[in-house]
Design an enzyme around this catalytic site. Structure first.
Site, PDB file in Angstrom:
ATOM      1  N   HIS A 101      -4.633   2.116   8.121  1.00 16.13           N
ATOM      2  CA  HIS A 101      -4.103   1.230   9.323  1.00 16.13           C
ATOM      3  C   HIS A 101      -5.325   0.144   9.757  1.00 16.13           C
ATOM      4  CE1 HIS A 101      -0.339   3.793  10.424  1.00 16.13           C
ATOM      5  NE2 HIS A 101      -0.374   3.466   9.048  1.00 16.13           N
ATOM      6  N   THR A 103       4.117  -2.764   4.876  1.00 20.72           N
ATOM      7  CA  THR A 103       3.523  -3.584   4.339  1.00 20.72           C
ATOM      8  C   THR A 103       3.930  -4.392   2.794  1.00 20.72           C
ATOM      9  OG1 THR A 103       1.420  -3.015   5.250  1.00 20.72           O
ATOM     10  CG2 THR A 103       0.917  -4.750   3.766  1.00 20.72           C
ATOM     11  N   LEU A 120      -0.391   0.650  -0.316  1.00 20.45           N
ATOM     12  CA  LEU A 120       0.216  -0.339   0.666  1.00 20.45           C
ATOM     13  C   LEU A 120       0.929   0.465   1.715  1.00 20.45           C
ATOM     14  CD1 LEU A 120       1.118  -3.666  -1.143  1.00 20.45           C
ATOM     15  CD2 LEU A 120      -0.807  -3.198   0.319  1.00 20.45           C
ATOM     16  N   ASP A 121       0.791   0.201   3.087  1.00 20.47           N
ATOM     17  CA  ASP A 121       1.837   1.056   3.975  1.00 20.47           C
ATOM     18  C   ASP A 121       3.061   0.520   3.743  1.00 20.47           C
ATOM     19  OD1 ASP A 121      -0.405   1.915   5.418  1.00 20.47           O
ATOM     20  OD2 ASP A 121      -0.495   0.479   6.772  1.00 20.47           O
ATOM     21  N   ARG A 122       4.033   1.572   3.864  1.00 19.03           N
ATOM     22  CA  ARG A 122       5.427   1.186   3.663  1.00 19.03           C
ATOM     23  C   ARG A 122       6.017  -0.146   4.112  1.00 19.03           C
ATOM     24  NH1 ARG A 122      10.410   2.303   5.841  1.00 19.03           N
ATOM     25  NH2 ARG A 122       9.584   3.456   7.827  1.00 19.03           N
TER      26      ARG A 122
END
Length: 545
Positions: free
Chosen positions: A370, A277, A273-275
């Site tokens: 992304h 998100t 998970l992106d930071r």
């Protein structure tokens, strides 16, 4: 206020951050054994060192551990004994048909062979004890601490002096800083203090650098446990907290917080998970479970569902976007739609519209970096508060339909300039020290960064000249015996005379500025399904402040 940046960490962190790039693997002539850029996991026990350092661990599942000679062997690690006299023990009696290695001419520096290390290093109590948290203004903060960065000599450095390497590749700090670091005992070559920056590097040379590390704050929102059994741990990740150590983050990560505060250790992340998100995040408790679920991911048996809030009125009918995505820069972490990119597919369905913005359900059928954010930007409905893909740096149309009226270098330059002005380079996983080495993988000359950036570096160099003169005396007053470093009150580590970041004070971000409106709502696979509650910003009656 918080003491931000990473200073010396920002410079030498690049030695380890190359692992994020596809070009990190290099073949060196004469090298035998694993080749990796590693972080430290052990406390050195050799006395008399003036450089304070602690037990430190590698960031990432395939990082490797390099213990300091004399230190206890980490649990589960098989490390060969330290070479004696610069030669591997097995070299004393070569077997039949094997030629004994040349020891070098008289007076020539002999480099020990690299040690064997095991992959899959996990973090333990000695790593968690490096520093502590405190909470302030709705933020979780990490007290600054000492940390060792370790790396083997890169192929392109062989035959060059340390002075040359620092002056050509690590220009974020003036040479006066490196000279002061040598006098303070902060630089080690093959576990011996560097005495002269003019020393010429050889294959297999092993460098260790003690730095004073600062981490950015993250939200103080707790990590909630959604499920736990003998196979997995599932949590609800808050926005702004990275999953595992990377870049400037180490203790302010999900892995470290779970280990330090929930005693959940040796976990294997099952997806990213992106930071920024939030939402469902799964960990396996064993390597076997990890491999089983990763196989399900490869076979596309795992269903993922996200929810986001986007600009404008999203179409009511289901929308499928199959535009290919190209990575513009691994260093900055920016992608865009491009025919040269990798194939992608995302399915979108509007859930609600409040007159200004829409809540949209997203089902990514592929797993590109992304992907959801880039596809929404292409469709003309970027995530409402996306700091990258809803930026004016993309031009008047903000990337809609792939229309970007500038080169990749110009785009990256403008994105960095925008976040530099906002003191939010963390969004791009950058710090000031990264800017002098270029933004694209092909390296943009530092002269393109603008006059202001160059003046800042020049001012830093002038200040460091003064620090270099006084540093050795000051360092004597704070030096720690390595074997007592972990036991020392972390408050003693918060200020360092060589750390430029210790003299900087940055404005704290507001907690609401650490939230991006993208949330992992559901993960489903063979025999399991996990949900996270719908966030407040996704409610039908939500209105922007």
């Amino acid at each position: 206020m918080w003491l931000g940046g990473r200073g010396w960490f920002g410079v030498l962190g690049r030695w380890c951050c190359d692992l994020r790039r596809p070009s990190f693997a290099r073949t060196w002539s004469g090298f035998k054994g694993p080749m990796a850029e590693t972080l430290s996991t052990q406390v050195g026990t050799a006395g008399g060192l003036r450089a304070p350092h602690q037990q430190n661990g590698d960031a990432g599942g395939d990082a490797r551990v390099e213990p300091t000679p004399g230190s206890p062997k980490p649990a589960g690690q098989e490390v060969e004994p330290a070479p004696v006299g610069g030669e591997h023990p097995s070299a004393a009696a070569p077997g039949p048909g094997k030629r004994k290695k040349r020891r070098g001419a008289t007076g020539e520096r002999v480099v020990p062979p690299p040690k064997k290390r095991r992959t899959g290093v996990s973090f333990g109590d000695e790593h968690f004890a490096e520093t502590s948290y405190y909470f302030e203004g709705g933020l979780r903060k990490v007290r600054p601490y000492y940390f060792d960065f370790r790396t083997y000599c890169k192929g392109r450095w062989v035959g060059h002096s340390l002075l040359h390497v620092f002056s050509t590749e690590f220009r974020a700090q003036p040479l006066a800083y490196y000279e002061a670091a040598v006098r303070a005992g902060r630089l080690h070559l093959n576990e011996k203090p560097v005495q002269d920056l003019n020393i010429v590097l050889k294959d297999n040379d092993f460098l260790r650098n003690t730095v004073h590390r600062h981490e950015p704050p993250v939200t103080a929102e707790p990590i909630r446990l959604l499920a736990e059994n003998e196979d997995v741990v599932v949590v609800d990740k808050p926005s702004s907290i990275p999953v595992h150590p990377c870049g400037r983050f180490r203790h302010n990560t999900v892995i470290f917080i779970l280990g330090k505060e929930h005693q959940l250790k040796e976990l294997h992340p099952l997806h990213r998970l992106d930071r920024l998100t939030s939402g469902v995040l799964m960990f396996a408790k064993t390597a076997a479970v990890s491999e089983r679920i990763h196989e399900q991911v490869r076979d596309r048996q795992l269903e993922k569902e996200y929810v986001c809030r986007v600009e404008g009125e999203f179409p009511t009918e289901e929308v499928t976007c199959k535009e290919p995505i190209l990575v513009v820069s691994y260093k900055v972490g920016v992608c865009r739609v491009d025919t040269r990119g990798k194939p992608c597919e995302t399915v979108f369905q509007r859930l609600s519209y409040n007159g200004q913005s829409s809540v949209v359900r997203c089902r990514p059928l592929t797993g590109r970096t992304h992907q959801i954010r880039v596809h929404l930007q292409f469709l003309g409905h970027p995530i409402l508060n996306d700091p990258i893909y809803n930026s004016v740096a993309w031009g008047p149309s903000r990337g809609r339909g792939g229309r970007i009226p500038k080169t990749d270098e110009e785009l990256l330059r403008d994105l960095v300039a925008e976040h530099q002005a906002k003191q939010s380079l963390d969004v791009l996983d950058l710090c000031e020290g990264d800017l002098s080495s270029g933004l694209t993988d092909s390296t943009v000359p530092s002269s393109e960064l603008g006059k202001d950036s160059l003046e800042e570096l020049a001012a830093a160099a002038q200040k460091m000249e003064e620090v270099a003169e006084a540093a050795p005396q000051k360092l004597d007053t704070i030096a720690l015996a390595p074997e007592k470093a972990v036991e020392t009150d972390v408050m003693n580590q918060e200020a360092d005379p060589l750390c430029a970041e210790c003299r900087l004070v940055r404005q704290d971000p507001l907690p609401k500025d650490l939230v991006m409106f993208l949330h992992a709502l559901r993960y489903k696979g063979p025999g399991f399904e996990y949900f996270s509650p719908m966030p407040a910003w996704a409610q039908d009656d939500w209105q922007k402040d």
